[in-house]
Scaffold this motif. Structure first.
Motif, PDB file in Angstrom:
ATOM      1  N   SER A   1       3.986 -11.950   3.261  1.00  0.00           N
ATOM      2  CA  SER A   1       2.764 -11.313   3.751  1.00  0.00           C
ATOM      3  C   SER A   1       2.922 -10.721   5.139  1.00  0.00           C
ATOM      4  CB  SER A   1       1.611 -12.329   3.749  1.00  0.00           C
ATOM      5  OG  SER A   1       1.407 -12.846   2.462  1.00  0.00           O
ATOM      6  N   ASN A   2       3.668 -11.385   6.013  1.00  0.00           N
ATOM      7  CA  ASN A   2       3.837 -10.908   7.384  1.00  0.00           C
ATOM      8  C   ASN A   2       5.274 -10.533   7.702  1.00  0.00           C
ATOM      9  OD1 ASN A   2       1.070 -11.316   8.214  1.00  0.00           O
ATOM     10  ND2 ASN A   2       1.498 -13.518   8.118  1.00  0.00           N
ATOM     11  N   PHE A   3       6.056 -10.290   6.678  1.00  0.00           N
ATOM     12  CA  PHE A   3       7.467  -9.947   6.865  1.00  0.00           C
ATOM     13  C   PHE A   3       7.576  -8.466   7.178  1.00  0.00           C
ATOM     14  CE2 PHE A   3      11.743  -8.979   5.059  1.00  0.00           C
ATOM     15  CZ  PHE A   3      12.479  -9.824   5.868  1.00  0.00           C
ATOM     16  N   ASP A   4       8.195  -8.119   8.317  1.00  0.00           N
ATOM     17  CA  ASP A   4       8.207  -6.719   8.753  1.00  0.00           C
ATOM     18  C   ASP A   4       9.528  -5.994   8.489  1.00  0.00           C
ATOM     19  OD1 ASP A   4       9.955  -7.676  10.665  1.00  0.00           O
ATOM     20  OD2 ASP A   4       8.656  -7.253  12.379  1.00  0.00           O
ATOM     21  N   THR A   5      10.497  -6.642   7.896  1.00  0.00           N
ATOM     22  CA  THR A   5      11.763  -6.041   7.433  1.00  0.00           C
ATOM     23  C   THR A   5      12.681  -5.544   8.536  1.00  0.00           C
ATOM     24  OG1 THR A   5      11.047  -3.710   7.189  1.00  0.00           O
ATOM     25  CG2 THR A   5      10.508  -5.224   5.383  1.00  0.00           C
ATOM     26  N   THR A   6      12.445  -5.908   9.791  1.00  0.00           N
ATOM     27  CA  THR A   6      13.282  -5.417  10.882  1.00  0.00           C
ATOM     28  C   THR A   6      14.681  -6.047  10.830  1.00  0.00           C
ATOM     29  OG1 THR A   6      11.356  -5.128  12.302  1.00  0.00           O
ATOM     30  CG2 THR A   6      13.501  -5.256  13.389  1.00  0.00           C
ATOM     31  N   GLY A   7      15.694  -5.220  11.065  1.00  0.00           N
ATOM     32  CA  GLY A   7      17.065  -5.732  11.149  1.00  0.00           C
ATOM     33  C   GLY A   7      17.811  -5.673   9.834  1.00  0.00           C
TER      34      GLY A   7
ATOM     35  N   ALA B   1       0.351  -3.991   9.382  1.00  0.00           N
ATOM     36  CA  ALA B   1      -0.148  -5.311   8.992  1.00  0.00           C
ATOM     37  C   ALA B   1      -1.406  -5.202   8.135  1.00  0.00           C
ATOM     38  CB  ALA B   1      -0.428  -6.145  10.238  1.00  0.00           C
ATOM     39  N   SER B   2      -2.252  -4.226   8.429  1.00  0.00           N
ATOM     40  CA  SER B   2      -3.515  -4.084   7.692  1.00  0.00           C
ATOM     41  C   SER B   2      -3.309  -3.619   6.264  1.00  0.00           C
ATOM     42  CB  SER B   2      -4.431  -3.099   8.421  1.00  0.00           C
ATOM     43  OG  SER B   2      -3.832  -1.807   8.473  1.00  0.00           O
ATOM     44  N   GLN B   3      -2.121  -3.094   5.954  1.00  0.00           N
ATOM     45  CA  GLN B   3      -1.854  -2.545   4.630  1.00  0.00           C
ATOM     46  C   GLN B   3      -1.005  -3.463   3.756  1.00  0.00           C
ATOM     47  OE1 GLN B   3      -3.545  -0.125   3.847  1.00  0.00           O
ATOM     48  NE2 GLN B   3      -3.955   1.104   5.653  1.00  0.00           N
ATOM     49  N   ARG B   4      -0.603  -4.579   4.271  1.00  0.00           N
ATOM     50  CA  ARG B   4       0.215  -5.488   3.485  1.00  0.00           C
ATOM     51  C   ARG B   4      -0.656  -6.321   2.551  1.00  0.00           C
ATOM     52  NH1 ARG B   4       3.623  -7.778   8.657  1.00  0.00           N
ATOM     53  NH2 ARG B   4       4.461  -5.775   9.342  1.00  0.00           N
ATOM     54  N   THR B   5      -0.053  -6.835   1.513  1.00  0.00           N
ATOM     55  CA  THR B   5      -0.760  -7.708   0.590  1.00  0.00           C
ATOM     56  C   THR B   5      -0.336  -9.153   0.808  1.00  0.00           C
ATOM     57  OG1 THR B   5      -1.137  -8.200  -1.752  1.00  0.00           O
ATOM     58  CG2 THR B   5       1.029  -7.348  -1.173  1.00  0.00           C
TER      59      THR B   5
ATOM     60  N   HIS C   1       0.806  -1.215   0.000  1.00  0.00           N
ATOM     61  CA  HIS C   1       0.000   0.000   0.000  1.00  0.00           C
ATOM     62  C   HIS C   1       0.842   1.270   0.000  1.00  0.00           C
ATOM     63  CE1 HIS C   1      -1.821   3.284   2.395  1.00  0.00           C
ATOM     64  NE2 HIS C   1      -2.955   2.938   1.840  1.00  0.00           N
ATOM     65  N   ILE C   2       0.412   2.278  -0.765  1.00  0.00           N
ATOM     66  CA  ILE C   2       0.944   3.632  -0.661  1.00  0.00           C
ATOM     67  C   ILE C   2      -0.245   4.587  -0.569  1.00  0.00           C
ATOM     68  CG2 ILE C   2       3.098   3.143  -1.885  1.00  0.00           C
ATOM     69  CD1 ILE C   2       1.887   4.464  -4.358  1.00  0.00           C
ATOM     70  N   PRO C   3      -0.132   5.694   0.155  1.00  0.00           N
ATOM     71  CA  PRO C   3      -1.294   6.574   0.353  1.00  0.00           C
ATOM     72  C   PRO C   3      -1.583   7.491  -0.822  1.00  0.00           C
ATOM     73  CG  PRO C   3       0.586   7.442   1.538  1.00  0.00           C
ATOM     74  CD  PRO C   3       1.020   6.120   0.974  1.00  0.00           C
ATOM     75  N   ASP C   4      -0.536   7.915  -1.539  1.00  0.00           N
ATOM     76  CA  ASP C   4      -0.693   8.880  -2.625  1.00  0.00           C
ATOM     77  C   ASP C   4       0.621   8.958  -3.399  1.00  0.00           C
ATOM     78  OD1 ASP C   4       1.019  10.490  -0.970  1.00  0.00           O
ATOM     79  OD2 ASP C   4      -0.738  11.267   0.077  1.00  0.00           O
ATOM     80  N   ASP C   5       0.809  10.039  -4.147  1.00  0.00           N
ATOM     81  CA  ASP C   5       2.045  10.165  -4.935  1.00  0.00           C
ATOM     82  C   ASP C   5       3.074  11.069  -4.268  1.00  0.00           C
ATOM     83  OD1 ASP C   5       0.796  12.584  -5.232  1.00  0.00           O
ATOM     84  OD2 ASP C   5       0.889  12.637  -7.417  1.00  0.00           O
ATOM     85  N   GLY C   6       2.884  11.350  -2.992  1.00  0.00           N
ATOM     86  CA  GLY C   6       3.803  12.219  -2.269  1.00  0.00           C
ATOM     87  C   GLY C   6       4.995  11.475  -1.697  1.00  0.00           C
TER      88      GLY C   6
ATOM     89  N   ILE D   1      10.057   4.895   5.738  1.00  0.00           N
ATOM     90  CA  ILE D   1      11.100   4.933   4.713  1.00  0.00           C
ATOM     91  C   ILE D   1      11.283   3.559   4.066  1.00  0.00           C
ATOM     92  CG2 ILE D   1      13.025   4.363   6.240  1.00  0.00           C
ATOM     93  CD1 ILE D   1      13.031   6.877   3.310  1.00  0.00           C
ATOM     94  N   VAL D   2      10.795   2.508   4.714  1.00  0.00           N
ATOM     95  CA  VAL D   2      11.006   1.157   4.190  1.00  0.00           C
ATOM     96  C   VAL D   2      10.258   0.949   2.876  1.00  0.00           C
ATOM     97  CG1 VAL D   2      10.848  -1.301   4.667  1.00  0.00           C
ATOM     98  CG2 VAL D   2      11.278   0.296   6.543  1.00  0.00           C
ATOM     99  N   CYS D   3       8.934   1.063   2.919  1.00  0.00           N
ATOM    100  CA  CYS D   3       8.118   0.765   1.738  1.00  0.00           C
ATOM    101  C   CYS D   3       7.085   1.842   1.424  1.00  0.00           C
ATOM    102  CB  CYS D   3       7.399  -0.567   1.915  1.00  0.00           C
ATOM    103  SG  CYS D   3       8.480  -2.014   1.963  1.00  0.00           S
TER     104      CYS D   3
END
Length: 359
Positions: A124-130, A81-85, A57-62, A72-74
Motif C-alpha cells: 500500500s505504501n511501497f514507492d518502488t524507489t531504487g 500516495a492518494s492514488q494507491r490501493t 490508478h491509471i488516468p485513461d487508456d493513453g 513510467i513505473v506504474c
C-alpha cells in the motif's frame, strides 16, 4: 440543452479515432480467480468502486511517453500516495497470472514485459524507489522483420488480448507489486509505454529471492537507444533487443513464453471472483502456505463485460501487408501533440460523465 448535447457528440466523434485506439488491463486473473482491474473511464468518477481494485490508478487508456519520470513505473499518477490501493490479491508461488486487456491495436507493435518487486508485508505504501524490480517475463520480435513480422503484441492479440506469466515457483512468500507493460514502437523515435501495476500476496513455502545483480531501478531500464527509439518500419531488420535485464533465474526459474507463442492464452475463462485482501488479512495470508484464498468471493463482485475487441481474434488473421499499411498510417496519426491529446481526452471524459454513458 439539445444543442449542447449535439455539439458534444460531434466533438466525441471527431476525437474518438485519436484517443480510443489504445488499451488498458481490465482484468487480472490469479490462479483462475478474476480481479477487476482499475477501469479508468468508470473508476475515476467513482471513489469507492466495487469490488475494490488490486491494481493501481491509471488516468485513461493513453501512454506514458517520458521513460525517465516516475510515471513510467506504474502509469500516470500511480505513484502518488492518494492514488494507491490498499487491496491485494493472493496467488500461490508457481501459479499463473493472466492480464486481460480491453483492446490493443494491431499496428502498435512492440515487446511485452513483466516485472515484480517485493514490498515486504504490504504494498500500500511501497514507492518502488531504487533497485527493487526483477524481470519474470519478456518477449519482443518473435519472427520475421520488424516491419511485417510477428511481435509479442501480435501474440497478445492472438491470445484473446491476454498475456499469461508464471510466478516463480520457489519465490519467497510476501507482498509484491507486479508490473506488466506493452511498449508500442509504431511511432519512430516516440515510444509509447503502457504500464500497469497490481498488488499481490504470494503464498507458499518458497524461500528464493532474486540476486542483487538481477534487481534494477525503474525509471532506469529504458534509455535513448535502439530498444526504445528504433524505427521498426525500416525494411529488413530481423533483430530487436529488449530493454532491461535478463529474466530472473530465481530458484532455477525460466520464462513461460512458450505457452503464449503456441496460442496457449486463455479463452473464455469462467468468472470466479478472487478474494480481496487488506490489512491483517495480508499478514495472515503471507504467514500461511499454499493458496490460502483460492476460491473466496467478493461481496458485490460483478463480471466485467468483455468488449468485442476482447473476444475476437480477427486481428490475428490480418495480412502482414495490410497491417504494415495500417501501421504506417497510424504512426503518422499518433504524432499529435501532447497538449492536443490531453485536451481531447479531457473533453471525452467530461462528455462521457455529462451524458452518463459507459466507456
Amino acid at each position: 440543452m439539445k444543442s449542447i448535447i449535439a455539439a458534444t457528440l460531434l466533438a466525441l466523434s471527431t476525437i474518438a479515432p485519436t484517443v480510443s485506439a489504445h488499451g488498458y488491463v481490465q482484468n487480472v486473473i490469479l490462479n483462475g480467480n478474476t480481479f477487476t482491474a482499475f477501469l479508468p473511464f468508470q473508476d475515476n468518477y467513482d471513489p469507492k468502486p466495487s469490488p475494490k481494485r488490486i491494481t493501481r490508478h491509471i488516468p485513461d487508456d493513453g501512454p506514458v511517453t517520458n521513460f525517465n519520470g516516475k510515471d513510467i513505473v506504474c502509469n500516470v499518477g500511480a505513484q502518488d500516495a492518494s492514488q494507491r490501493t490498499t487491496s491485494h490479491g493472493a496467488v500461490p508461488a508457481g501459479a499463473e497470472v493472466t492480464f486481460r486487456w480491453d483492446r490493443w491495436p494491431t499496428d502498435h507493435h512492440g515487446p511485452v514485459t513483466t516485472y515484480m518487486a517485493s514490498c515486504g508485508s504490504d504494498c500500500s505504501n511501497f514507492d518502488t524507489t531504487g533497485n527493487v524490480w526483477f524481470k519474470i517475463d519478456h518477449l519482443g520480435l518473435v519472427s520475421g522483420t520488424t516491419d511485417t513480422g510477428t511481435w509479442a503484441s501480435d501474440v497478445l492479440i492472438a491470445n484473446n488480448i491476454s498475456w499469461t506469466v508464471t510466478v516463480p515457483p520457489k519465490l519467497k512468500s510476501g507482498a509484491y507489486l507486479i508490473r506488466h507493460e506493452i511498449l508500442a514502437l509504431h511511432s519512430a523515435g516516440a515510444p509509447q509505454f503502457y504500464p500497469h501495476c497490481s498488488q499481490l500476496v504470494v503464498t507458499g513455502s518458497g524461500t528464493a529471492t532474486p540476486s542483487s545483480s538481477e534487481l534494477v531501478a525503474i525509471p532506469g531500464i529504458y534509455k535513448n537507444d535502439q530498444s526504445t527509439m528504433i524505427n521498426i518500419w525500416n525494411n529488413g531488420q530481423t533483430k530487436y533487443t529488449i530493454a532491461g535485464p535478463a529474466v530472473t533465474k530465481i530458484g532455477a526459474y525460466t520464462t513461460t513464453n512458450a505457452k503464449n507463442k503456441l496460442g496457449g492464452g486463455p479463452g473464455a475463462i469462467p468468472f470466479k471472483a478472487g478474494k480481496i485482501l487488506s490489512g491483517n488479512a495480508v499478514t495472515a495470508a503471507i504467514g500461511s502456505t499454499g493458496d490460502a484464498v483460492a476460491s473466496g468471493n467478493n461481496a458485490g463482485a460483478t463480471t466485467t463485460t468483455t468488449t468485442k475487441a476482447g473476444t475476437t481474434t480477427k486481428a490475428a488473421t490480418t495480412t502482414k501487408a495490410s497491417v504494415a499499411a495500417a501501421s504506417t498510417t497510424s504512426a503518422k496519426s499518433c504524432k499529435v501533440s501532447t497538449k492536443k491529446r490531453n485536451a481531447a481526452k479531457a473533453s471525452k471524459r467530461h462528455a462521457k460523465k455529462r451524458l452518463s454513458t459507459e466507456h
